[in-house]
Write a protein that holds these residues in place. Structure first.
Motif: not given
Length: 272
Positions: A36-37, A40-41, A68-69, A133, A137, A140-141, A148
């Motif tokens: 997710s991280g 997500g990035t 992402i979640y 997540s 994530g 990252a968002l 988010t």
């Protein structure tokens, strides 16, 4: 009824006194947080201009936050399946079913208690996966300036459906463990199907409407339909997807099917 609740308590005791559940939980958290991280990035950096593709085109991921979640269930579901399967096959392997059936000769109640216990633990795994997540994530968002969407009711509805999906996957694992009591065999079957066979079938289904009408009823596809978002449906835009309630019913169907087949062919046999 008291015997049934006593059976549930016994199943929780057997499960929580082993290292299996928390080892899987730790790996689940790290795996989902990393994906997710990391993704997500990557996905957030493309539309915002922080990162450019080779052809200069910006991919359209739609609403990125739910995507992402949803990694909590779309990649994390294999862990509750393994938990349910290992909790069952471990009984056969270590022959702990014999004293269990001596204490409670109603085998249907024992299987029901195991299913309920795994349902609850699957939901717990869902919470762990969502924390991973949303933590990985969401950070990252936020770092790349993408919304988010944690204040949206639709996002929290997705969280609730993801918990249901993870809980049902654990019950499916119990059914598989009853149907295939050999521990090594059931692990191979789960990993081979979830990581290789089903993704290939879903990819094939995205190229044909006829195939897609069948592959949308695969367990992983049904799970993504229940949750309402998945990287796999974005990466294969031609694939068919079920409505959330249809996906939930399909997952329930798989859980019932495997459990009933296991009851008929394995659970009623002499285990001594």
């Amino acid at each position: 009824m008291n015997d049934f609740f006593a059976g549930i308590q016994s199943e929780f005791t057997k499960l929580l006194t082993t290292r299996m559940w928390w080892v899987l939980a730790i790996v689940l958290f790290g795996y989902v947080a990393l994906i997710s991280g990391g993704l997500g990035t990557l996905f957030a950096a493309l539309p915002t201009g922080h990162l450019h593709t080779a052809n200069g085109r910006t991919p359209n991921f739609g609403h990125l936050a739910p995507l992402i979640y949803s990694f909590a269930s779309s990649v994390g579901y294999v862990f509750p399946v393994l938990l349910g399967a290992l909790a069952t096959t471990g009984e056969f392997r270590h022959q702990t079913l014999t004293p269990t059936f001596l204490a409670n000769p109603h085998r249907g109640r024992v299987l029901g208690a195991k299913s309920v216990t795994s349902l609850v633990m699957g939901a717990v795994y869902g919470v762990i996966a969502l924390v991973a997540s949303v933590g990985g994530g969401g950070i990252a968002l936020a770092a790349t300036g993408v919304d988010t969407q944690l204040g949206d009711s639709d996002t929290w509805a997705l969280f609730g459906r993801a918990l249901i999906a993870m809980a049902l996957w654990a019950v499916i694992g119990v059914g598989l463990g009853v149907l295939v009591p050999n521990q090594a065999a059931v692990i191979v079957i789960i990993l081979a199907f979830t990581q290789f066979l089903e993704p290939l079938l879903r990819l094939a289904g995205s190229f044909s409407d006829a195939a897609g009408s069948v592959t949308k009823f695969l367990p992983g596809t049904a799970s993504d339909g229940l949750v309402g978002a998945s990287f796999f449906t974005v990466s294969t835009p031609g694939s068919a997807i079920l409505d959330w309630w249809q996906g939930g019913l399909v997952l329930v169907g798989y859980a019932v099917l495997f459990t009933v087949l296991g009851w008929l062919f394995t659970w009623r046999r002499d285990v001594t």
